[in-house]
Design a protein around this motif. Structure first.
Motif, PDB file in Angstrom:
ATOM      1  N   GLU A 155       4.831  14.977   7.637  1.00 40.45           N
ATOM      2  CA  GLU A 155       3.707  15.731   8.189  1.00 40.45           C
ATOM      3  C   GLU A 155       2.882  16.458   7.139  1.00 40.45           C
ATOM      4  O   GLU A 155       1.670  16.612   7.295  1.00 40.45           O
ATOM      5  CB  GLU A 155       4.223  16.741   9.221  1.00 40.45           C
ATOM      6  N   LYS A 156       3.533  16.924   6.080  1.00 38.24           N
ATOM      7  CA  LYS A 156       2.830  17.710   5.066  1.00 38.24           C
ATOM      8  C   LYS A 156       2.627  16.965   3.749  1.00 38.24           C
ATOM      9  O   LYS A 156       1.891  17.425   2.878  1.00 38.24           O
ATOM     10  CB  LYS A 156       3.586  19.018   4.792  1.00 38.24           C
ATOM     11  N   GLY A 157       3.304  15.844   3.598  1.00 35.68           N
ATOM     12  CA  GLY A 157       3.156  15.089   2.351  1.00 35.68           C
ATOM     13  C   GLY A 157       3.767  15.793   1.156  1.00 35.68           C
ATOM     14  O   GLY A 157       3.293  15.660   0.026  1.00 35.68           O
ATOM     15  N   ILE A 158       4.864  16.541   1.402  1.00 38.24           N
ATOM     16  CA  ILE A 158       5.534  17.276   0.329  1.00 38.24           C
ATOM     17  C   ILE A 158       6.931  16.702   0.119  1.00 38.24           C
ATOM     18  O   ILE A 158       7.761  16.692   1.033  1.00 38.24           O
ATOM     19  CB  ILE A 158       5.631  18.777   0.653  1.00 38.24           C
ATOM     20  N   VAL A 159       7.177  16.233  -1.084  1.00 36.05           N
ATOM     21  CA  VAL A 159       8.475  15.669  -1.457  1.00 36.05           C
ATOM     22  C   VAL A 159       9.180  16.646  -2.391  1.00 36.05           C
ATOM     23  O   VAL A 159       8.575  17.119  -3.356  1.00 36.05           O
ATOM     24  CB  VAL A 159       8.293  14.312  -2.172  1.00 36.05           C
TER      25      VAL A 159
ATOM     26  N   LEU B 187       4.898  27.556   6.597  1.00 39.19           N
ATOM     27  CA  LEU B 187       4.784  26.207   6.055  1.00 39.19           C
ATOM     28  C   LEU B 187       4.292  25.230   7.114  1.00 39.19           C
ATOM     29  O   LEU B 187       3.446  24.367   6.847  1.00 39.19           O
ATOM     30  CB  LEU B 187       6.140  25.754   5.505  1.00 39.19           C
ATOM     31  N   TRP B 188       4.791  25.366   8.323  1.00 40.29           N
ATOM     32  CA  TRP B 188       4.441  24.418   9.385  1.00 40.29           C
ATOM     33  C   TRP B 188       3.053  24.695   9.961  1.00 40.29           C
ATOM     34  O   TRP B 188       2.411  23.808  10.518  1.00 40.29           O
ATOM     35  CB  TRP B 188       5.516  24.442  10.478  1.00 40.29           C
ATOM     36  N   ARG B 189       2.596  25.931   9.821  1.00 39.92           N
ATOM     37  CA  ARG B 189       1.236  26.253  10.284  1.00 39.92           C
ATOM     38  C   ARG B 189       0.169  25.916   9.241  1.00 39.92           C
ATOM     39  O   ARG B 189      -0.995  25.730   9.580  1.00 39.92           O
ATOM     40  CB  ARG B 189       1.129  27.751  10.611  1.00 39.92           C
ATOM     41  N   ALA B 190       0.596  25.823   7.999  1.00 38.09           N
ATOM     42  CA  ALA B 190      -0.355  25.618   6.899  1.00 38.09           C
ATOM     43  C   ALA B 190      -0.999  24.240   6.958  1.00 38.09           C
ATOM     44  O   ALA B 190      -0.371  23.246   7.369  1.00 38.09           O
ATOM     45  CB  ALA B 190       0.344  25.828   5.553  1.00 38.09           C
ATOM     46  N   SER B 191      -2.241  24.187   6.554  1.00 35.58           N
ATOM     47  CA  SER B 191      -2.964  22.922   6.470  1.00 35.58           C
ATOM     48  C   SER B 191      -3.432  22.742   5.037  1.00 35.58           C
ATOM     49  O   SER B 191      -4.164  23.565   4.497  1.00 35.58           O
ATOM     50  CB  SER B 191      -4.151  22.919   7.427  1.00 35.58           C
ATOM     51  N   PHE B 192      -2.991  21.652   4.418  1.00 34.58           N
ATOM     52  CA  PHE B 192      -3.350  21.393   3.019  1.00 34.58           C
ATOM     53  C   PHE B 192      -4.428  20.324   2.916  1.00 34.58           C
ATOM     54  O   PHE B 192      -4.677  19.787   1.890  1.00 34.58           O
ATOM     55  CB  PHE B 192      -2.110  20.985   2.229  1.00 34.58           C
TER      56      PHE B 192
ATOM     57  N   ALA C 154       0.837  11.012  -5.484  1.00 36.99           N
ATOM     58  CA  ALA C 154       0.572  12.369  -5.015  1.00 36.99           C
ATOM     59  C   ALA C 154      -0.617  12.985  -5.733  1.00 36.99           C
ATOM     60  O   ALA C 154      -1.024  12.530  -6.807  1.00 36.99           O
ATOM     61  CB  ALA C 154       1.812  13.239  -5.228  1.00 36.99           C
ATOM     62  N   ASP C 155      -1.154  14.040  -5.135  1.00 40.17           N
ATOM     63  CA  ASP C 155      -2.240  14.792  -5.775  1.00 40.17           C
ATOM     64  C   ASP C 155      -1.703  15.653  -6.915  1.00 40.17           C
ATOM     65  O   ASP C 155      -2.367  15.827  -7.935  1.00 40.17           O
ATOM     66  CB  ASP C 155      -2.942  15.691  -4.756  1.00 40.17           C
TER      67      ASP C 155
ATOM     68  N   SER D 108       0.846  -1.185   0.000  1.00 36.19           N
ATOM     69  CA  SER D 108       0.000   0.000   0.000  1.00 36.19           C
ATOM     70  C   SER D 108       0.883   1.236   0.000  1.00 36.19           C
ATOM     71  O   SER D 108       1.609   1.493   0.957  1.00 36.19           O
ATOM     72  CB  SER D 108      -0.908   0.000   1.241  1.00 36.19           C
ATOM     73  N   ARG D 109       0.827   2.007  -1.099  1.00 42.56           N
ATOM     74  CA  ARG D 109       1.670   3.189  -1.219  1.00 42.56           C
ATOM     75  C   ARG D 109       1.091   4.338  -0.412  1.00 42.56           C
ATOM     76  O   ARG D 109      -0.107   4.545  -0.383  1.00 42.56           O
ATOM     77  CB  ARG D 109       1.797   3.598  -2.686  1.00 42.56           C
ATOM     78  N   ARG D 110       1.969   5.093   0.213  1.00 40.66           N
ATOM     79  CA  ARG D 110       1.532   6.242   0.988  1.00 40.66           C
ATOM     80  C   ARG D 110       1.042   7.338   0.045  1.00 40.66           C
ATOM     81  O   ARG D 110       1.546   7.497  -1.063  1.00 40.66           O
ATOM     82  CB  ARG D 110       2.692   6.761   1.830  1.00 40.66           C
ATOM     83  N   LYS D 111       0.076   8.092   0.501  1.00 29.70           N
ATOM     84  CA  LYS D 111      -0.454   9.210  -0.282  1.00 29.70           C
ATOM     85  C   LYS D 111       0.289  10.488   0.098  1.00 29.70           C
ATOM     86  O   LYS D 111       0.447  10.807   1.270  1.00 29.70           O
ATOM     87  CB  LYS D 111      -1.950   9.380  -0.002  1.00 29.70           C
ATOM     88  N   TYR D 112       0.754  11.223  -0.925  1.00 31.76           N
ATOM     89  CA  TYR D 112       1.431  12.500  -0.719  1.00 31.76           C
ATOM     90  C   TYR D 112       0.588  13.624  -1.307  1.00 31.76           C
ATOM     91  O   TYR D 112      -0.279  13.401  -2.140  1.00 31.76           O
ATOM     92  CB  TYR D 112       2.814  12.494  -1.383  1.00 31.76           C
ATOM     93  N   PHE D 113       0.880  14.830  -0.844  1.00 32.95           N
ATOM     94  CA  PHE D 113       0.177  16.000  -1.358  1.00 32.95           C
ATOM     95  C   PHE D 113       0.783  16.457  -2.684  1.00 32.95           C
ATOM     96  O   PHE D 113       0.087  16.580  -3.690  1.00 32.95           O
ATOM     97  CB  PHE D 113       0.219  17.130  -0.333  1.00 32.95           C
TER      98      PHE D 113
END
Length: 354
Positions: free
Chosen positions: A121-125, A349-354, A183-184, A81-86
């Motif tokens: 935490e943010k799903g950003i690569v 960046l750390w306060r942002a919610s995507f 990713a999305d 199962s692959r992890r989902k990224y943003f």
């Protein structure tokens, strides 16, 4: 009871039998149509899922066949199962651009534990994207390998580097990225561009529910037919009369596409035509598809004072560069200044919610 009355009773039974058969036929027909409707929906979803999995498998297969694994990231493919990224951000770079990469690392690209935190935490690569030299395994490739051991922030492609090969590199990048990360969005940015990651994330998040979206600073420049000029288009005749303009497409400094479009590129990469200019090529691949083009001018802000004025007005830029240089002019020396004057708050960046 008389014979006559019995005759009328038999008629009524026959009528009722006919009506019952009609209702049964209608119910059968309704059930068949409903079954076909739901079956078609399930088939469409299954086909879409299979195409995505096929693209991912094809990318991994080609990478393994070419003995060119990607910075240790192939282990993610083997998981059931692959992890989902943003979003996946690929920073286009070259062998000669070590100083540019270091300047990006010192400004908008998180490093070390923060890079790991960004993914978890943010799903950003975020990765620097580069292929190999014409003499694979030579001194240029060894220099990148040494840099990779130090930073662990490269995505190595099965691609021979060269300025005239940017369209091919773009295809390979999206095909490889969609195979490695689910990713999305998939983003391409140049290594001489300043990016505000939180603002980029919030911009893309607004289009998250759209299946096929192409986001960038849209333009329509002239098709340059004369040889020897920068951005000359050898296939200018395909665009009509001399002096015509290109179709609308995102400028190449930064653009983003949704997962469905990255998967489409991966599946069809061997038949997608490459024009001389990479951004034109990408735009051409989506012509004829049901794709939403999003034109966002915050993706093409100018360097100070332009981006600084916008930041002071509360309209923080996604990406900043100089048009005349197709990136920040003298970016190694100036990107820190741009970061200080036009960058978002360090905690945004750390306060942002995507």
């Amino acid at each position: 009871m008389s014979v006559k009355s019995r005759g009328w009773g038999a008629g009524e039974v026959a009528t009722r039998n006919v009506i019952a058969r009609k209702w049964a036929l209608l119910l059968c027909l309704g059930s068949f149509c409903a079954g076909m409707f739901f079956t078609n929906r399930m088939l469409n979803k299954t086909v879409s899922d299979l195409e995505t999995k096929l693209a991912a498998a094809r990318g991994v297969h080609e990478s393994l066949n070419n003995d060119n694994p990607v910075s240790g990231n192939l282990k993610t493919i083997n998981q059931p199962s692959r992890r989902k990224y943003f979003m996946v951000i690929g920073i286009n770079t070259a062998f000669s651009s070590r100083k540019r990469r270091d300047s990006v690392r010192m400004t908008w690209m998180p490093q070390g534990e923060n890079a790991k935190k960004l993914e978890e935490e943010k799903g950003i690569v975020i990765r620097f994207v580069i292929g190999h030299s014409s003499t694979s395994g030579g001194i240029l490739d060894k220099a990148i390998e040494a840099e990779e051991l130090m930073h662990r922030d490269f995505l190595r492609l099965d691609h021979v580097e060269g300025y005239m090969e940017l369209s091919a590199k773009t295809k390979t990048y999206f095909s490889t990225a969609v195979a490695l990360w689910d990713a999305d969005f998939y983003v391409k940015v140049d290594d001489d561009v300043h990016v505000n990651l939180a603002t980029l994330g919030m911009t893309l998040a607004r289009h998250r529910m759209k299946p096929r979206v192409y986001i960038g600073c849209m333009k329509s420049g002239p098709v340059l037919a004369r040889k020897g000029v920068r951005y000359h288009e050898p296939e200018y005749w395909k665009f009509g009369e001399v002096g015509n303009k290109y179709f609308r497409h995102a400028t190449g400094q930064l653009y983003a596409i949704s997962k469905d479009l990255a998967t489409y590129i991966s599946i069809n990469q061997h038949v997608l035509h490459k024009y001389a200019n990479e951004d034109v090529s990408l735009g051409s691949w989506f012509i004829g598809l049901d794709v939403e083009h999003v034109d966002d001018k915050r993706i093409c802000c100018g360097t100070p004072p332009d981006c600084e004025w916008k930041a002071q007005a509360g309209n923080i830029c996604v990406a900043t560069f100089d048009w005349r240089c197709s990136g920040i002019c003298r970016s190694v020396e100036r990107i820190m200044e741009v970061h200080q004057r036009c960058g978002e708050d360090k905690n945004a960046l750390w306060r942002a919610s995507f």
